[in-house]
Design a protein around this motif. Structure first.
Motif, short mmCIF file in Angstrom:
data_model
loop_
_atom_site.label_atom_id
_atom_site.label_comp_id
_atom_site.label_asym_id
_atom_site.label_seq_id
_atom_site.Cartn_x
_atom_site.Cartn_y
_atom_site.Cartn_z
N GLU A 76 3.65 7.14 2.65
CA GLU A 76 3.58 5.89 3.53
C GLU A 76 3.80 4.73 2.69
N THR A 116 6.73 5.83 7.49
CA THR A 116 6.16 7.17 7.20
C THR A 116 7.08 8.21 7.00
N GLU A 171 0.92 -1.05 -0.15
CA GLU A 171 0.03 0.08 -0.06
C GLU A 171 0.76 1.24 -0.11
N LYS A 172 1.01 2.18 -1.06
CA LYS A 172 1.81 3.24 -1.05
C LYS A 172 0.55 4.53 -1.04
N ARG A 183 3.09 0.56 3.39
CA ARG A 183 2.48 -0.60 4.17
C ARG A 183 2.37 -1.93 3.49
N PRO A 223 3.29 -7.33 9.78
CA PRO A 223 3.07 -6.14 9.04
C PRO A 223 3.89 -4.96 9.42
N ARG A 224 4.15 -4.48 8.24
CA ARG A 224 5.05 -3.25 8.16
C ARG A 224 4.71 -2.12 8.05
N GLU A 225 5.09 -1.00 8.28
CA GLU A 225 4.40 0.32 7.94
C GLU A 225 5.60 1.60 8.36
N ASP A 259 5.25 -8.26 5.79
CA ASP A 259 6.71 -8.93 5.53
C ASP A 259 6.53 -10.16 4.87
#
Length: 312
Positions: free
Chosen positions: A286, A301, A168-169, A288, A297-299, A291
């Motif tokens: 951002e 910013t 997710e960009k 998201r 989950p990786r996020e 992995d």
């Protein structure tokens, strides 16, 4: 195909495919014709110094016949570069990934008149990781988040995330306030927020800009949301579903809200030296994803902001 030459000063060697037969008696004769814009004596000197290398690591000479090597490697002569006076920041580093925060004006990878002044080369030199490789790219004019692979062994798993659209960009942009803007009922080109915009984008070989074909099935899609607006600008949040070249710039321009300081859309302007006080107002904000190695989950910013945004 592995290079017989190591990364040098953060830059990998260039690979060239040579024809196995043709009217050229030697490899250097072919290269002299291929690179007609270069001084042939300089090219001969590079052969004499053993700087043109075959896949087995052997140096070609000026007498090496055409057909003796199908591929050669060499280091590009470094261009005379204008320094880009902004630093690329490292937000995260582990055994597999580096997440960097790229400034405006700095290209992702070396090319053309930029070599040392690229995010990849700067990070390879700073971190001491010659194998560092970008998983995706940002335009030179765009600032924000970039993901780099540290190890070839795990690179493919992260590349598949982008290939399969499992990242997710999120971007943000600032545009001049469109004519007729109604703060009580904000819209672009008559479309109220949030806007899902689609069209067909094609990159033509001879053009620096992409072309839009209204007759073809859309191949690009962006969700556009309103962040804020004042009497001068509109600040939008952009969620691209696809990743076509210049997609966000094209979509906002088509809606009458071309991004501030964009020299490509809606009109291609003459090339001029960078004005560091007027960066393109587009930011990769951002990233998201899940992995692929750990399942966690990786996020990430960005720490950057757009200077023309309301309230900045």
């Amino acid at each position: 195909m592995a290079s017989p030459l190591p990364v040098r000063d953060g830059v990998g060697a260039t690979r060239l495919h040579l024809p196995m037969e043709g009217p050229w008696p030697t490899a250097v004769a072919y290269m002299t014709e291929r690179f007609f814009h270069l001084d042939p004596e300089h090219l001969l000197e590079r052969f004499d110094r053993g700087e043109i290398i075959a896949s087995d690591g052997a140096a070609l000479t000026r007498d090496t016949p055409l057909g003796a090597a199908e591929f050669v490697w060499y280091y590009r002569d470094p261009p005379v570069e204008r320094d880009i006076p902004f630093e690329v920041e490292v937000l995260h580093q582990d055994d597999d990934l580096v997440i960097a925060d790229k400034p405006h004006f700095l290209p992702t990878t070396p090319g053309g008149k930029y070599l040392q002044n690229s995010a990849l080369v700067r990070l390879r030199n700073r971190l001491g990781i010659p194998e560092l490789t970008p998983i995706h790219r940002l335009d030179r004019a765009t600032a924000g988040l970039l993901m780099f692979s540290v190890r070839p062994e795990t690179r493919g798993a992260y590349q598949l995330l982008f290939q399969d659209r499992r990242v997710e960009k999120v971007y943000e942009a600032v545009s001049a306030l469109p004519e007729g803007w109604d703060p009580a009922s904000p819209a672009l080109d008559g479309k109220p927020f949030p806007i899902v915009y689609r069209n067909h984008i094609e990159k033509l070989r001879a053009s620096v800009c992409v072309q839009v074909d209204a007759e073809r099935e859309p191949n690009s899609e962006t969700l556009i949301e309103l962040i804020d607006a004042d009497e001068h600008v509109v600040h939008t949040l952009l969620r691209p579903h696809s990743g076509k070249m210049h997609q966000l710039r094209v979509h906002l321009s088509a809606l009458g809200a071309g991004i501030l300081n964009d020299g490509f859309y809606p009109d291609l302007l003459p090339e001029v030296p960078d004005d560091f006080d007027k960066p393109l107002q587009l930011l990769a904000r951002e990233l998201r994803f899940i992995d692929p190695l750990s399942g966690a989950p990786r996020e990430f910013t960005t720490q950057r902001t757009l200077k023309e945004a309301p309230g900045v």
